[in-house]
Design a protein around this motif. Structure first.
Motif, PDB file in Angstrom:
ATOM      1  N   PRO A  31       0.828  -1.213   0.000  1.00  0.00           N
ATOM      2  CA  PRO A  31       0.000   0.000   0.000  1.00  0.00           C
ATOM      3  C   PRO A  31       0.859   1.258   0.000  1.00  0.00           C
ATOM      4  CG  PRO A  31      -0.218  -1.205   2.087  1.00  0.00           C
ATOM      5  CD  PRO A  31       0.750  -1.959   1.247  1.00  0.00           C
ATOM      6  N   GLU A  38       2.282  12.589   5.179  1.00  0.00           N
ATOM      7  CA  GLU A  38       1.308  13.026   6.180  1.00  0.00           C
ATOM      8  C   GLU A  38       0.400  14.094   5.579  1.00  0.00           C
ATOM      9  OE1 GLU A  38       2.271  12.501   9.990  1.00  0.00           O
ATOM     10  OE2 GLU A  38       0.130  12.777  10.239  1.00  0.00           O
TER      11      GLU A  38
ATOM     12  N   GLU B 423       3.786   0.074   9.342  1.00  0.00           N
ATOM     13  CA  GLU B 423       4.868   0.780   8.665  1.00  0.00           C
ATOM     14  C   GLU B 423       4.272   2.024   7.978  1.00  0.00           C
ATOM     15  OE1 GLU B 423       6.339   1.212   4.534  1.00  0.00           O
ATOM     16  OE2 GLU B 423       4.550   0.140   5.175  1.00  0.00           O
ATOM     17  N   TRP B 424       5.049   3.081   7.867  1.00  0.00           N
ATOM     18  CA  TRP B 424       4.580   4.415   7.514  1.00  0.00           C
ATOM     19  C   TRP B 424       3.609   4.489   6.340  1.00  0.00           C
ATOM     20  CZ3 TRP B 424       3.576   8.855   9.383  1.00  0.00           C
ATOM     21  CH2 TRP B 424       3.632  10.033   8.633  1.00  0.00           C
ATOM     22  N   GLN B 425       4.010   3.951   5.171  1.00  0.00           N
ATOM     23  CA  GLN B 425       3.164   4.084   3.992  1.00  0.00           C
ATOM     24  C   GLN B 425       1.852   3.308   4.146  1.00  0.00           C
ATOM     25  OE1 GLN B 425       3.241   5.929   1.344  1.00  0.00           O
ATOM     26  NE2 GLN B 425       5.216   6.895   1.653  1.00  0.00           N
ATOM     27  N   THR B 426       1.944   2.131   4.765  1.00  0.00           N
ATOM     28  CA  THR B 426       0.743   1.328   4.994  1.00  0.00           C
ATOM     29  C   THR B 426      -0.196   2.077   5.934  1.00  0.00           C
ATOM     30  OG1 THR B 426       2.209  -0.567   4.853  1.00  0.00           O
ATOM     31  CG2 THR B 426      -0.030  -0.989   5.618  1.00  0.00           C
ATOM     32  N   LEU B 428      -0.343   5.386   6.452  1.00  0.00           N
ATOM     33  CA  LEU B 428      -0.961   6.536   5.783  1.00  0.00           C
ATOM     34  C   LEU B 428      -2.150   6.099   4.933  1.00  0.00           C
ATOM     35  CD1 LEU B 428       2.081   8.672   4.568  1.00  0.00           C
ATOM     36  CD2 LEU B 428       0.513   9.168   6.453  1.00  0.00           C
ATOM     37  N   ASP B 429      -1.948   4.964   4.267  1.00  0.00           N
ATOM     38  CA  ASP B 429      -2.989   4.441   3.409  1.00  0.00           C
ATOM     39  C   ASP B 429      -4.222   4.050   4.226  1.00  0.00           C
ATOM     40  OD1 ASP B 429      -3.305   3.794   0.557  1.00  0.00           O
ATOM     41  OD2 ASP B 429      -3.820   1.806   1.354  1.00  0.00           O
ATOM     42  N   ARG B 431      -5.099   5.174   7.099  1.00  0.00           N
ATOM     43  CA  ARG B 431      -5.738   6.354   7.674  1.00  0.00           C
ATOM     44  C   ARG B 431      -6.565   7.076   6.618  1.00  0.00           C
ATOM     45  NH1 ARG B 431      -1.806  10.521  10.445  1.00  0.00           N
ATOM     46  NH2 ARG B 431      -2.277  11.648   8.549  1.00  0.00           N
ATOM     47  N   ARG B 440      -3.165   7.904  15.154  1.00  0.00           N
ATOM     48  CA  ARG B 440      -2.231   8.947  15.541  1.00  0.00           C
ATOM     49  C   ARG B 440      -1.972   9.894  14.365  1.00  0.00           C
ATOM     50  NH1 ARG B 440       2.762  10.236  13.136  1.00  0.00           N
ATOM     51  NH2 ARG B 440       3.272  11.996  14.411  1.00  0.00           N
ATOM     52  N   ALA B 441      -1.796  11.178  14.676  1.00  0.00           N
ATOM     53  CA  ALA B 441      -1.424  12.142  13.651  1.00  0.00           C
ATOM     54  C   ALA B 441      -0.532  13.202  14.271  1.00  0.00           C
ATOM     55  CB  ALA B 441      -2.660  12.809  13.051  1.00  0.00           C
ATOM     56  N   GLY B 442       0.354  13.736  13.469  1.00  0.00           N
ATOM     57  CA  GLY B 442       1.163  14.871  13.898  1.00  0.00           C
ATOM     58  C   GLY B 442       1.082  15.883  12.786  1.00  0.00           C
ATOM     59  N   TRP B 443       0.416  16.980  13.041  1.00  0.00           N
ATOM     60  CA  TRP B 443       0.240  17.962  11.978  1.00  0.00           C
ATOM     61  C   TRP B 443       1.137  19.168  12.212  1.00  0.00           C
ATOM     62  CZ3 TRP B 443      -1.699  17.838   7.289  1.00  0.00           C
ATOM     63  CH2 TRP B 443      -1.835  19.043   6.607  1.00  0.00           C
ATOM     64  N   CYS B 444       1.881  19.557  11.188  1.00  0.00           N
ATOM     65  CA  CYS B 444       2.773  20.706  11.310  1.00  0.00           C
ATOM     66  C   CYS B 444       2.280  21.836  10.417  1.00  0.00           C
ATOM     67  CB  CYS B 444       4.188  20.328  10.885  1.00  0.00           C
ATOM     68  SG  CYS B 444       4.896  19.086  11.967  1.00  0.00           S
ATOM     69  N   ASP B 462      -7.765  17.348   2.080  1.00  0.00           N
ATOM     70  CA  ASP B 462      -7.234  16.006   1.809  1.00  0.00           C
ATOM     71  C   ASP B 462      -6.698  15.355   3.078  1.00  0.00           C
ATOM     72  OD1 ASP B 462      -7.711  16.004  -0.912  1.00  0.00           O
ATOM     73  OD2 ASP B 462      -5.896  17.177  -1.307  1.00  0.00           O
ATOM     74  N   SER B 463      -6.469  16.156   4.097  1.00  0.00           N
ATOM     75  CA  SER B 463      -5.874  15.622   5.324  1.00  0.00           C
ATOM     76  C   SER B 463      -6.912  15.315   6.380  1.00  0.00           C
ATOM     77  CB  SER B 463      -4.882  16.628   5.889  1.00  0.00           C
ATOM     78  OG  SER B 463      -3.965  16.978   4.907  1.00  0.00           O
TER      79      SER B 463
END
Lengths: 307, 542
Positions: A31, A38, B423-426, B428-429, B431, B440-444, B462-463
């Motif tokens: 995926p 982010e 793992e990160w990409q998985t 994000l997908d 979410r 979890r999210a960290g918004w900057c 989109d976020s």
């Protein structure tokens, strides 16, 4: 002999092609993608990027274009994650680094490992054997991600003798710790294989005959025992050599050497498709090549083997 | 104050400040400069790009700020100061900005820096042919025609930026933005050398090829190992630049970087989680914690696919109340982070955190209220048993937070929590597909303004991975864009989020690093941490 080599190289071509296709399938099955983060990109921006990298094409077209660019132009494409770099550029930069520390680590592992193994075998069940076997086992249970921080703690922070990382064009001070950290596990394995194989050979009939003839011990070991004892070691060394010269993610990440070892893990996590393919093909080709080298060496050592 | 006069006042202030103010490294009386004027710092990973048009990460932008100079720069506090532009003014209606460029500005190859270099850079950044991941920034600046240019519906020369003459740049924007000068300190707006890019293509960022207009030039670049920048003799203010070499060492492992810092191999590195208190005690003048414009929170799945319990506002509110943020920031993270009950980071420029009910209570009161709400909803200790799942990307720090939160929920609310990491990409997908319960999210912040946080929860964002769709919220945010004073509207939006609970705010980030105390002039007080090596220097230490 020549026809054997040619035959093997010919088989290598479809092997690599299958490797490419399987890697592509696995890659696209994961995926996410190289441009997800982010903060999702606006659709128009994402469309521009995907079209630039050909990701908007059907998978089959992508695979075909990829293979075609390699065959026709030896072009492995741009890195998707590191946009200032091409895959060829990254490998050209990183491979000499891993080749350097991998080669030295290989040398250390083979020389010290074989010496320890032979010593332990001919002094079987003495304190020397116990010491050599003990330290080999100790080294094999000490993974490099544990050993590396210990080395840095001792030689960088406490003693201040060696830098804790970096490469700096390959100056020797920067090479020492990566070599030790990488060599240790392999060294231990080589020592153990050598010892058991040597023990077996030393108990075989032709060595007994040589002893009965009254040949000096050193001659028996060097001329007669070592060569056959090396056969199992050799089959271990082929893949080990490839693994060492293509680096280790632990060494590269921990010592910040800039080698290619880190790309095996990072490119997959980053979904940097072109880099994943680049390093996969590199390791594939090297593995095929060195397996061939090992087979040729086998024939040279053991006359019973015909190519 | 109307929008017009606000802009007028800003540009007037700017005009007064220009001409006389030259920002440069200025040692204080009594300080002796060291013979060693180098600055070596650690970065986490190889730079995705150092081409201003393509840069998408903070670390790449740090490098670009040394190699290039934009229209405007920031001082150590983050205020706008002249860069290549010495004067900047907005038209009466606020939709045309004019920048006067200093004639003495040069590229590192000796060519003059002209308004056309900016025009080229901006068109290039928006052009689909470059496919920049930051093209949207030009649109965010509301530069006329940015949207159609990025979408490929209009040629890039239709972008609302033009060179009036060699030293005058004019920008047309769709509607007034009072903080427009702040926006042109961003690296996407930096000039790039057309001649060089056309000659070398995508190899122009390699040492030897690269030409910039900043205080430093690229002298060495080894992927995944280091980048070295040395003083640019052709920089217009070179005589006031003190640091002569800036080196970024790429070190993936945070702990290893710290060890090497302690061995004296570099001047600055990040502090691994949980180690700030110890280091602050051991190295009081070196360990530094400053606010960082990011907020840590949990998305709550607001779709129909979410568990029944999460569709109950009382349950969501109870979950939020039962998180003891003080324990998290003081005992788990322990690095200068602060408790968050709202979304927008407290240190955001011009922002005042609204008094949402939860923030005013003690934790005992929050827990009591949470238990009440949970009981009303019929879950937890005396109700239906409830098990929720927290999803986070694989990382020790996220795990520690999730473990602590699940403990708090168990103790206070009697509900069970399972932890899932990906793992990160998985992650994000998952979410993005709303395939989670709590994530979890960290918004900057992209820019130092509250809407950079609040826009996340608009319906068309989109976020908005919570999939929180509220017409009322959208209307508020729409209204804020043209309001004279958006602050009360932003605060109302925060109150709405606190009421509807599409997110569980947890903490406001801080940036924890350790830096050699001989380094002076670092932008510690700049909330965006935009530092300029040309403003720094190293003092001699006895």
């Amino acid at each position: 002999m020549l026809s054997f080599i040619l035959r093997r190289l010919l088989v290598a071509v479809p092997t690599i092609l299958i490797l490419i296709v399987i890697s592509f399938i696995l890659m696209f099955a994961a995926p996410g993608g190289p441009f997800n983060s982010e903060k999702p990109l606006p659709a128009a921006v994402m469309a521009n990027i995907e079209s630039r990298y050909g990701l908007d094409q059907p998978y089959v077209v992508q695979i075909f274009n990829y293979v075609w660019n390699i065959v026709a132009h030896f072009d492995f494409g741009p890195s998707f994650k590191y946009r200032d770099q091409t895959v060829t550029g990254l490998i050209a930069q990183g491979f000499p680094v891993t080749l350097t520390y991998g080669f030295w680590a290989f040398l250390v592992a083979v020389v010290v490992g074989v010496a320890l193994g032979v010593l332990a075998a001919i002094r079987h069940n003495t304190w020397l054997d116990y010491l050599a076997t003990g330290s080999a086992i100790g080294a094999s249970v000490l993974p490099n991600f544990v050993l590396a921080p210990i080395l840095v703690l001792v030689f960088t922070l406490w003693l201040g003798w060696l830098p804790g990382g970096g490469w700096n064009g390959g100056q020797w001070q920067y090479v020492v710790l990566p070599v030790i950290a990488l060599a240790t596990t392999y060294l231990a394995a080589i020592a153990r294989i050598t010892r058991s194989s040597m023990l077996e050979v030393m108990n075989s009939n032709f060595i007994r005959t040589a002893r009965a003839k009254g040949l000096p011990m050193s001659r028996i070991i060097l001329r007669h025992a070592l060569k056959p004892a090396m056969l199992p070691v050799l089959s271990y060394l082929g893949p080990a050599f490839v693994a060492m010269i293509t680096g280790s993610v632990v060494i590269d990440v921990f010592f910040s050497t800039g080698g290619i070892g880190q790309y095996f893990v990072n490119s997959a996590l980053n979904r940097d498709y072109s880099v994943i393919m680049g390093v996969t093909i590199l390791v594939g080709v090297l593995t095929i090549l060195f397996n061939l080298v090992v087979d040729i060496l086998y024939a040279w050592i053991d006359p019973k083997i015909r190519l | 104050m109307t929008v017009r006069t606000l802009i007028g006042a800003t540009s007037l202030l700017a005009m007064v400040a220009t001409g006389t103010l030259v920002h440069a490294a200025t040692p204080q009386p009594g300080e002796t400069l060291s013979d060693n004027q180098t600055f070596t710092y650690r970065v986490l990973d190889e730079f995705p790009s150092i081409d201003p048009g393509l840069i998408e990460d903070v670390e790449g932008s740090h490098v670009a700020r040394q190699l290039f100079e934009g229209l405007l720069s920031q001082d150590a506090q983050g205020n706008v100061v002249p860069g290549v532009a010495t004067e900047w003014t907005a038209s009466e209606d606020g939709t045309t900005w004019t920048f006067k460029l200093r004639p003495e500005a040069k590229w590192s190859n000796g060519d003059p820096v002209t308004a056309n270099d900016f025009v080229y850079a901006w068109r290039r950044a928006a052009d689909p042919a470059l496919a920049s991941p930051y093209a949207w920034y030009i649109e965010l600046m509301k530069v006329a025609n940015a949207g159609p240019v990025i979408a490929g519906e209009m040629p890039s020369d239709q972008l609302g930026v033009r060179a009036v003459d060699d030293h005058t740049l004019e920008v047309r924007i769709d509607s007034p933005i009072p903080y427009f000068p702040q926006m042109v300190t961003h690296t996407t707006t930096f000039p790039v050398p057309q001649k060089v890019i056309e000659e070398f293509g995508n190899q122009w960022t390699q040492p030897g090829n690269m030409v910039g207009n900043g205080a430093y030039v690229l002298s060495e670049r080894v992927p995944q190992e280091r980048i070295v920048m040395t003083k640019n003799p052709n920089y217009w203010d070179a005589q006031n630049v003190i640091i002569d070499t800036v080196t970024a060492l790429i070190i993936n492992d945070e702990q290893q970087a710290l060890t090497r810092y302690l061995a004296g191999e570099m001047d600055q590195t990040d502090i691994p989680i949980g180690q700030y208190p110890r280091l602050k005690e051991e190295y009081p003048t070196e360990a530094i914690a400053v606010p960082n414009l990011c907020t840590y929170f949990y998305h709550v799945n607001m779709t129909d696919a979410a568990p029944e319990a999460l569709k109950d506002q009382r349950v969501r509110e109870a979950l939020s109340l039962a998180i003891d943020r003080d324990i998290l920031v003081n005992n788990v993270l322990a690095g200068g982070q602060t408790a968050a009950y709202t979304l927008t980071h407290e240190a955001t420029a011009g922002w005042e955190v609204p008094e949402v009910p939860a923030a005013a209570m003690t934790q005992e009161e929050r827990n009591a209220r949470a238990q009440e709400l949970m009981a009303e909803a019929g879950y937890g200790t005396d109700g239906e048993p409830l098990t929720l799942e927290i999803l986070y990307n694989t990382d020790q720090a996220h795990q520690q937070v999730a473990v602590a939160v699940s403990q708090m929920w168990k103790q206070t609310l009697g509900i069970d929590t399972t932890l899932a990491n990906q793992e990160w990409q998985t992650f994000l997908d998952a979410r993005k597909q709303a395939d989670y319960q709590l994530a979890r999210a960290g918004w900057c912040a992209d820019y130092n303004e509250a809407s950079s946080f609040l826009d996340v929860f608009t319906s068309n964002s989109d976020s908005n991975d919570s999939k929180y769709f509220s017409d009322e919220y959208d209307a508020l945010m729409e209204q804020s864009r043209t309001a004279e004073d958006p602050l009360p509207i932003y605060q109302e939006a925060e109150e709405m989020l606190a009421r509807d609970v599409p997110l569980l705010p947890i903490y406001f980030y801080s940036s924890d690093f350790i830096m050699d105390d001989s380094i002076k002039g670092y932008a510690v007080e700049n909330a965006q941490e935009n530092w300029y090596a040309k403003d720094m220097y190293r003092v001699a230490q006895e």
